[in-house]
Motif scaffolding. Structure first.
Motif, PDB file in Angstrom:
ATOM      1  N   GLN A   1      -1.551  -7.054   3.515  1.00 24.45           N
ATOM      2  CA  GLN A   1      -1.615  -5.593   3.566  1.00 24.45           C
ATOM      3  C   GLN A   1      -0.627  -4.979   2.575  1.00 24.45           C
ATOM      4  OE1 GLN A   1      -1.072  -4.245   7.550  1.00 24.45           O
ATOM      5  NE2 GLN A   1      -1.260  -2.091   7.035  1.00 24.45           N
TER       6      GLN A   1
ATOM      7  N   SER B   1      -1.691  -5.517  -1.091  1.00 24.41           N
ATOM      8  CA  SER B   1      -2.745  -4.568  -1.427  1.00 24.41           C
ATOM      9  C   SER B   1      -2.146  -3.197  -1.731  1.00 24.41           C
ATOM     10  CB  SER B   1      -3.739  -4.465  -0.270  1.00 24.41           C
ATOM     11  OG  SER B   1      -4.749  -3.534  -0.556  1.00 24.41           O
ATOM     12  N   ALA B   2      -1.136  -2.784  -0.935  1.00 19.51           N
ATOM     13  CA  ALA B   2      -0.479  -1.502  -1.177  1.00 19.51           C
ATOM     14  C   ALA B   2       0.257  -1.514  -2.509  1.00 19.51           C
ATOM     15  CB  ALA B   2       0.495  -1.204  -0.043  1.00 19.51           C
TER      16      ALA B   2
ATOM     17  N   LYS C   1      -0.231   0.791  -5.844  1.00 19.75           N
ATOM     18  CA  LYS C   1       0.897   1.502  -6.419  1.00 19.75           C
ATOM     19  C   LYS C   1       0.960   1.290  -7.932  1.00 19.75           C
ATOM     20  CE  LYS C   1       5.847   2.203  -5.650  1.00 19.75           C
ATOM     21  NZ  LYS C   1       7.027   1.769  -4.851  1.00 19.75           N
TER      22      LYS C   1
ATOM     23  N   GLY D   1      -6.350  -3.241   2.215  1.00 21.04           N
ATOM     24  CA  GLY D   1      -5.283  -3.214   3.204  1.00 21.04           C
ATOM     25  C   GLY D   1      -5.780  -2.975   4.616  1.00 21.04           C
TER      26      GLY D   1
ATOM     27  N   GLN E   1       5.772   5.013   5.185  1.00 22.60           N
ATOM     28  CA  GLN E   1       4.804   5.828   4.441  1.00 22.60           C
ATOM     29  C   GLN E   1       5.337   6.134   3.046  1.00 22.60           C
ATOM     30  OE1 GLN E   1       1.963   5.859   6.199  1.00 22.60           O
ATOM     31  NE2 GLN E   1       1.870   7.850   7.157  1.00 22.60           N
TER      32      GLN E   1
ATOM     33  N   THR F   1       4.816   3.119   0.777  1.00 27.05           N
ATOM     34  CA  THR F   1       3.457   2.616   0.522  1.00 27.05           C
ATOM     35  C   THR F   1       2.490   3.659  -0.026  1.00 27.05           C
ATOM     36  OG1 THR F   1       2.894   3.017   2.844  1.00 27.05           O
ATOM     37  CG2 THR F   1       3.655   0.820   2.261  1.00 27.05           C
ATOM     38  N   ILE F   2       2.666   4.929   0.303  1.00 26.93           N
ATOM     39  CA  ILE F   2       1.719   5.957  -0.152  1.00 26.93           C
ATOM     40  C   ILE F   2       2.134   6.464  -1.525  1.00 26.93           C
ATOM     41  CG2 ILE F   2       0.812   8.271   0.288  1.00 26.93           C
ATOM     42  CD1 ILE F   2       0.915   7.687   3.233  1.00 26.93           C
TER      43      ILE F   2
ATOM     44  N   GLN G   1       8.898  -4.795   3.014  1.00 26.80           N
ATOM     45  CA  GLN G   1       8.338  -4.035   1.895  1.00 26.80           C
ATOM     46  C   GLN G   1       9.375  -3.817   0.797  1.00 26.80           C
ATOM     47  OE1 GLN G   1       4.860  -2.635   1.964  1.00 26.80           O
ATOM     48  NE2 GLN G   1       5.423  -2.853  -0.188  1.00 26.80           N
TER      49      GLN G   1
END
Length: 588
Positions: A402, A405-406, A410, A448, A518, A521-522, A564
């Motif tokens: 996951q 994939s993030a 990015k 993800g 968030q 990852t966002i 992360q």
């Protein structure tokens, strides 16, 4: 913001709002009048124990008012037994203090020594004044209704003794008898054990052919169990009645204002009533030996201060042929502790979630794993932290996929921004070019989601285990967290926001970790609002969750952030856009 993003935000808002509305109906505090009533009743019950400790005979004269309706109600045979003196026998073992009444030969008190109510009073599970484990039956002498033996006075074989104490493997039998004539009688025997939450009840009907109808009699329990938790709505959400017949489980839940009923016939394994952490179950003896009918019914009542009370009844109806008939029932009245109830075949009374997917994960993996950790670590809060770490390690293969994939998304973010700027006036072309970009770099925009989807059954099973585990009930952790089974409120609001009246400290910490996740990852600027909206909404939503659950999610999220950050900044194999383009592409 394009159309898909707007639709996504709307769907998320609807989902969260629906959840909060649901919580507003299922997580309201217990009404104050009910609390006061329970305190008064419990104080009276506690005061009565003083008498029993002094080894005094506890009797109360019952005056029955004569009326023309009494004969019609009881019939001439049973009418004389409606007058008499109530004798109370106290039986105490290592786990329970019980009281038997000669009026009806019923159990009128069952206090658990190792557990307390939310208000620190003893856990007295029997609700109502008339007692439980009683008989009812229609007779040939009355046209309507049934005789309730709770109105009849039996005779004990106690020989003047009213207080008993047993321990370990010792047992005690108390016999109550209703002598109708030298050859006709109803006999009930109660067998207690020194270290168990059970009482074996034997019923003997002697030569009542001319009185009882062929449909026989019922052995039952009414009014459910006395509530033990502060939040009556939360307790009601777990209150149900159930029966297991030939391996199939039937359950009723009075989830609305309409009474519910269920009637099932067959070879009975057990019939049970339960609240959140305790149950009363009747198990025919020997097991799987009784063909009978189980009647279950329940109702839900709204009380003051937005509280809810659910009451359930269970009756096992047994036919009566003639002569002498005997039946035996093992009655378990105690905690929903898996290690204990599984010894009586009552595992189904514990709700681990969906039976065919979630339950096996919770019952055979999550719960034993958590108990194994606690075997070595006494504090349940620390056990939960260790549990969170081990589950995070277990889910590493899924979570790393996951996160990778993030990271790929990015890396691709600058290229996607160029496409948006170049084709900002043509959303259709913008979408086509974006998909080409995904294909060129071998990225699945939903990559993800699959790892997250695979984790969901495990996380839901964990939620079910931690929410219903009696081990966490009233378990202290540290500082303000004094009970891991209820929300750890740090701020109370003077108003109610969709049913939320306080803020949980652990939910706030969990919300902060969600915000940081968030943030890491966002990368899509169109989704920036999620970074702020989601943590706020989930903080409010989780403020109604037990502290143990929030402690787990907080630690789990914290570990995810560490993972992360390591991948983003310290990984030796840091991926670049060029590396991504060279990687082999998957078809489809």
């Amino acid at each position: 913001m394009d159309r898909n993003s707007i639709i996504g935000f709307i769907l998320i808002a609807i989902l969260i709002t629906a959840w909060l509305l649901y919580q507003s109906f299922t997580q309201r505090p217990e009404p104050t009048p009910l609390k006061e009533k329970q305190k008064t009743e419990q104080k009276a019950a506690n005061d009565s124990i003083v008498d029993s400790n002094n080894d005094e005979v506890i009797t109360e004269e019952k005056v029955i008012n004569d009326s023309s309706n009494l004969v019609a109600k009881y019939g001439p045979t049973f009418l004389p037994f409606t007058q008499g003196y109530e004798e109370i026998i106290v039986v105490e073992n290592e786990l329970v203090r019980a009281k038997l009444s000669s009026k009806g030969a019923t159990l009128i008190e069952w206090k658990l020594k190792k557990y307390k109510q939310w208000n620190d009073y003893s856990t007295q599970l029997i609700w109502g004044e008339k007692g439980q484990l009683f008989l009812t039956f229609p007779t040939r002498e009355i046209q309507r209704g049934e005789v309730d033996t709770r109105d009849l006075f039996f005779k004990f074989d106690n020989q003047g003794q009213y207080n008993y104490s047993i321990k370990g493997k010792d047992s005690l039998i108390i016999t109550a008898k209703l002598d109708i004539s030298p050859s006709k009688s109803i006999v009930k025997k109660f067998k207690f054990y020194g270290n168990q939450y059970v009482v074996v009840t034997d019923i003997e009907i002697n030569n009542l052919d001319d009185l009882l109808l062929p449909r026989g009699f019922s052995f039952g329990w009414t009014d459910g169990l006395r509530y033990q938790e502060k939040n009556s709505v939360d307790e009601s959400s777990d209150a149900v009645a159930m029966t297991s017949i030939r391996g199939e489980l039937f359950e009723i839940d009075a989830s609305d204002n309409d009474p519910v009923k269920e009637k099932k016939s067959g070879r009975i394994e057990f019939a049970a009533l339960k609240i959140k952490y305790f149950t009363a179950a009747i198990i025919p003896q020997p097991k799987n030996s009784v063909e009978a009918t189980v009647d279950l019914d329940g109702s839900r009542q709204h009380v003051e201060d937005e509280g809810v009370i659910e009451r359930y009844n269970m009756n096992i109806r047994l036919p009566y042929k003639s002569g002498i008939e005997k039946h035996s029932f093992l009655v378990y009245i105690g905690p929903l502790d898996y290690d204990i109830v599984s010894g009586y075949g009552l595992e189904a009374t514990i709700n681990f979630g969906w039976r065919w997917l979630i339950r096996p994960i919770g019952e055979y993996f999550m719960l034993p794993f958590f108990k194994l950790i606690h075997h070595f670590v006494a504090n349940y809060g620390i056990s939960l932290i260790i549990f969170s770490i081990l589950i995070k390690i277990l889910l590493y293969p899924l979570s790393i996929g996951q996160m990778r994939s993030a990271n790929k998304m990015k890396l691709l973010a600058p290229e996607m921004e160029k496409i948006r700027e170049k084709f900002k006036d043509d959303p259709k072309v913008q979408q086509q070019e974006t998909m080409k970009l995904y294909t060129e770099y071998g990225i699945n925009p939903a990559g993800g989601c699959l790892p997250l989807l695979l984790q969901m059954p495990i996380l839901y099973a964990l939620w079910s285990v931690l929410r219903t585990s009696i081990d966490l009930r009233q378990a202290d952790f540290f500082l303000w967290i004094t009970d891991l089974s209820v929300p750890d409120s740090i701020i109370s609001f003077p108003f109610s926001l969709l049913g939320i009246k306080s803020l949980s400290g652990l939910a706030l910490l969990m919300g902060i970790t969600l915000f940081l996740q968030q943030k890491l990852t966002i990368t899509d600027p169109r989704q920036k609002a999620l970074i702020y909206i989601m943590p706020i909404m989930f903080t409010l939503m989780f403020s109604n969750f037990p502290a143990g659950l929030n402690l787990y999610y907080f630690v789990f999220n914290l570990l995810g952030i560490i993972q992360q950050v390591y991948i983003n900044n310290f990984s030796k194999k840091k991926l670049t856009l060029a590396d991504l383009k060279k990687m082999p592409k998957k078809e489809g």
